[in-house]
Design a protein around this motif. Structure first.
Motif, short mmCIF file in Angstrom:
data_model
loop_
_atom_site.label_atom_id
_atom_site.label_comp_id
_atom_site.label_asym_id
_atom_site.label_seq_id
_atom_site.Cartn_x
_atom_site.Cartn_y
_atom_site.Cartn_z
N LEU A 7 0.81 -1.22 0.00
CA LEU A 7 0.00 0.00 0.00
C LEU A 7 0.84 1.28 0.00
O LEU A 7 0.49 2.28 -0.62
CB LEU A 7 -0.93 0.01 1.21
N THR A 8 1.97 1.24 0.71
CA THR A 8 2.74 2.47 0.95
C THR A 8 4.04 2.57 0.15
O THR A 8 4.61 3.66 0.05
CB THR A 8 3.09 2.58 2.44
N LYS A 9 4.53 1.43 -0.36
CA LYS A 9 5.82 1.35 -1.05
C LYS A 9 6.99 1.66 -0.12
O LYS A 9 8.09 2.01 -0.56
CB LYS A 9 5.87 2.30 -2.26
N VAL A 10 6.75 1.54 1.19
CA VAL A 10 7.79 1.75 2.20
C VAL A 10 8.18 0.38 2.76
O VAL A 10 7.32 -0.47 3.00
CB VAL A 10 7.29 2.67 3.34
N ASP A 11 9.48 0.17 2.97
CA ASP A 11 9.95 -1.10 3.55
C ASP A 11 9.89 -1.05 5.06
O ASP A 11 10.10 -0.01 5.69
CB ASP A 11 11.39 -1.37 3.10
N PHE A 12 9.61 -2.25 5.65
CA PHE A 12 9.50 -2.36 7.10
C PHE A 12 10.28 -3.58 7.60
O PHE A 12 10.48 -4.55 6.86
CB PHE A 12 8.05 -2.50 7.55
N CYS A 13 10.67 -3.50 8.85
CA CYS A 13 11.30 -4.64 9.53
C CYS A 13 10.87 -4.61 10.99
O CYS A 13 10.69 -3.53 11.57
CB CYS A 13 12.83 -4.53 9.42
N VAL A 14 10.66 -5.79 11.57
CA VAL A 14 10.26 -5.88 12.97
C VAL A 14 11.25 -6.78 13.70
O VAL A 14 11.53 -7.90 13.25
CB VAL A 14 8.84 -6.45 13.11
N ILE A 15 11.80 -6.28 14.81
CA ILE A 15 12.69 -7.08 15.64
C ILE A 15 12.15 -7.09 17.07
O ILE A 15 11.42 -6.19 17.47
CB ILE A 15 14.14 -6.54 15.62
N ASP A 16 12.47 -8.15 17.82
CA ASP A 16 12.01 -8.19 19.21
C ASP A 16 13.05 -7.52 20.12
O ASP A 16 14.09 -7.05 19.65
CB ASP A 16 11.70 -9.61 19.65
N VAL A 17 12.76 -7.49 21.41
CA VAL A 17 13.62 -6.75 22.34
C VAL A 17 14.97 -7.42 22.55
O VAL A 17 15.90 -6.81 23.09
CB VAL A 17 12.91 -6.54 23.70
N GLN A 18 15.09 -8.68 22.12
CA GLN A 18 16.40 -9.36 22.19
C GLN A 18 17.22 -9.13 20.92
O GLN A 18 18.34 -9.64 20.80
CB GLN A 18 16.22 -10.87 22.40
N GLY A 19 16.63 -8.39 19.97
CA GLY A 19 17.33 -8.12 18.72
C GLY A 19 17.13 -9.18 17.66
O GLY A 19 17.79 -9.16 16.62
N VAL A 20 16.22 -10.11 17.90
CA VAL A 20 15.93 -11.17 16.92
C VAL A 20 14.96 -10.63 15.88
O VAL A 20 13.92 -10.06 16.22
CB VAL A 20 15.33 -12.41 17.61
N MET A 21 15.29 -10.81 14.61
CA MET A 21 14.43 -10.32 13.55
C MET A 21 13.20 -11.21 13.40
O MET A 21 13.30 -12.42 13.23
CB MET A 21 15.21 -10.26 12.23
N MET A 22 12.02 -10.60 13.45
CA MET A 22 10.76 -11.33 13.35
C MET A 22 10.24 -11.38 11.92
O MET A 22 9.72 -12.40 11.47
CB MET A 22 9.70 -10.68 14.25
N ALA A 23 10.35 -10.28 11.20
CA ALA A 23 9.86 -10.20 9.82
C ALA A 23 10.49 -8.99 9.14
O ALA A 23 10.89 -8.03 9.80
CB ALA A 23 8.34 -10.08 9.80
N SER A 24 10.58 -9.04 7.82
CA SER A 24 11.18 -7.93 7.08
C SER A 24 10.73 -7.95 5.63
O SER A 24 10.44 -9.02 5.08
CB SER A 24 12.71 -8.03 7.14
N THR A 25 10.65 -6.77 5.02
CA THR A 25 10.31 -6.68 3.59
C THR A 25 11.53 -6.36 2.75
O THR A 25 11.42 -6.15 1.55
CB THR A 25 9.22 -5.61 3.36
N PHE A 26 12.70 -6.27 3.39
CA PHE A 26 13.93 -6.03 2.63
C PHE A 26 14.99 -7.01 3.07
O PHE A 26 14.78 -7.80 4.00
CB PHE A 26 14.41 -4.57 2.79
N ASN A 27 16.12 -7.00 2.41
CA ASN A 27 17.21 -7.93 2.70
C ASN A 27 17.68 -7.75 4.14
O ASN A 27 18.16 -6.68 4.52
CB ASN A 27 18.38 -7.68 1.73
N LYS A 28 17.52 -8.81 4.93
CA LYS A 28 17.85 -8.71 6.35
C LYS A 28 19.33 -8.42 6.58
O LYS A 28 19.72 -7.80 7.59
CB LYS A 28 17.46 -10.01 7.06
#
Length: 363
Positions: A17-38
């Motif tokens: 919808l927005t053409k913006v990339d997102f990434c979500v990490i938890d408080v331990q720094g573990v990546m949960m999901a991403s729309t770009f190259n991790k």
């Protein structure tokens, strides 16, 4: 907590919808999901943000936002976009994730309540107090379905069935073991108990076409009080057990259609052995041959009518009479008479039940 798959789906839709990339990490720094190259993201220099009092920050061209649940930080969302887009759409993404957290928390609370209700783990006063807090009506017509699943498919089946009933706010999908998925269904005003077989058939179709496994479905009787849900669950559980022993050919088992099987299932095992001994003495039939068993069942299906049974079996009437006489010689029971036919039917079911119990005994 929401799963990685749910988070990934959420940010994928937002990116579309927005053409913006997102990434979500938890408080331990573990990546949960991403729309770009991790690998393009270095989070080592971002760790100071986790403990800072700020709710958002910009580091190295990335916008960082804290995602909170009950005032506690659970995730950090990173957005990549222009100065205005990265910030605005990042805030929108945070809002979406926090709504997801609330929804999943509510779902967990409802699911946890239903599990404890089914297992009789709640006092009567707790049932009504918690139901009121969760907005669950105490009085409604409800029924419990049990869907048999392989252990390795339990989670998948639960999620698919939940999706199928997601539009019904008063239905709950849960499990208390790895072998069965539980559906607590609230009947609509125009639904009756007679309509429940159709719903059971739909659950079978879901298992066959979506989960890709053969299954069996059982259901209890309709209850009107919240506290009686455990009763309907126990009835459905008995339906699966009794169906496995006595009605292997059925893939849908209704508690009130268990007939003699339900009666035998509730008998003490020593009483079953006494009954078998009285009927067969020391010559207990381990297993009737296929021809005899088919003859007996077809004879029952045709209400002890010799001529009609012979016609459906494509044998001469005298051949059928010979088979019946042979069975009489072996068991002492003449199934042409109602009393002996009923006695043999019950006796064979009791034999199957005791064999089932023996198989369940540990070596």
């Amino acid at each position: 907590m929401i799963t990685k798959q749910v988070i990934q789906t959420c940010i994928d839709e937002l990116k579309d919808l927005t053409k913006v990339d997102f990434c979500v990490i938890d408080v331990q720094g573990v990546m949960m999901a991403s729309t770009f190259n991790k690998n393009s993201l270095d989070i080592t220099h971002m760790k100071s943000f986790f403990d800072s009092p700020a709710d958002s920050q910009i580091i190295g061209g990335n916008y960082l936002f804290k995602v909170k649940e009950d005032g506690e930080v659970v995730y950090v969302l990173i957005s990549r976009g222009s100065q205005s887009d990265g910030y605005i759409f990042g805030k929108i993404a945070v809002n979406e994730l926090q709504h997801l957290l609330v929804a999943y928390k509510e779902q967990y609370d409802h699911t946890n309540f239903m599990q404890n209700l089914i297992l009789d783990n709640l006092l009567l006063v707790d049932i009504y107090n918690r139901a009121k807090k969760l907005g669950i009506p105490a009085q409604a017509r409800r029924i419990v379905f049990l869907v048999e699943v392989p252990e390795d498919k339990s989670r998948e089946a639960q999620e698919i069935i939940h999706s199928a009933f997601a539009g019904k706010m008063d239905d709950y999908v849960t499990a208390v073991d790895e072998k069965n998925v539980i559906l607590v269904h609230t009947l609509e005003a125009d639904e009756e108990y007679a309509d429940m077989e159709q719903l059971a058939r739909m659950l079978l179709e879901i298992m066959n076409t979506e989960v890709l496994v053969k299954s069996r479905v059982s259901y209890g009787t309709v209850v009107k009080e919240l506290r009686e849900i455990s009763k309907s669950y126990k009835e459905a559980k008995m339906g699966l057990d009794v169906g496995q022993i006595f009605y292997e050919q059925r893939d849908i088992i209704a508690y009130d259609a268990l007939g003699i099987g339900r009666l035998i299932y509730q008998l003490p095992v020593n009483l079953c052995h006494m009954f078998i001994q009285e009927i067969f003495g020391d010559d207990i039939p381990e297993e009737l041959d296929e021809e005899t068993l088919m003859t007996v069942n077809k004879f029952y299906d045709n209400n002890l009518n010799v001529s009609e049974t012979a016609r459906q079996l494509y044998v001469h009437r005298n051949t059928l009479v010979y088979r019946i006489e042979k069975l009489k010689a072996a068991t002492g029971l003449d199934i042409r008479t109602f009393d002996d036919a009923l006695t043999l039917k019950i006796a064979l079911m009791v034999v199957n039940y005791t064999k089932y119990l023996d198989e369940q005994m540990p070596d």
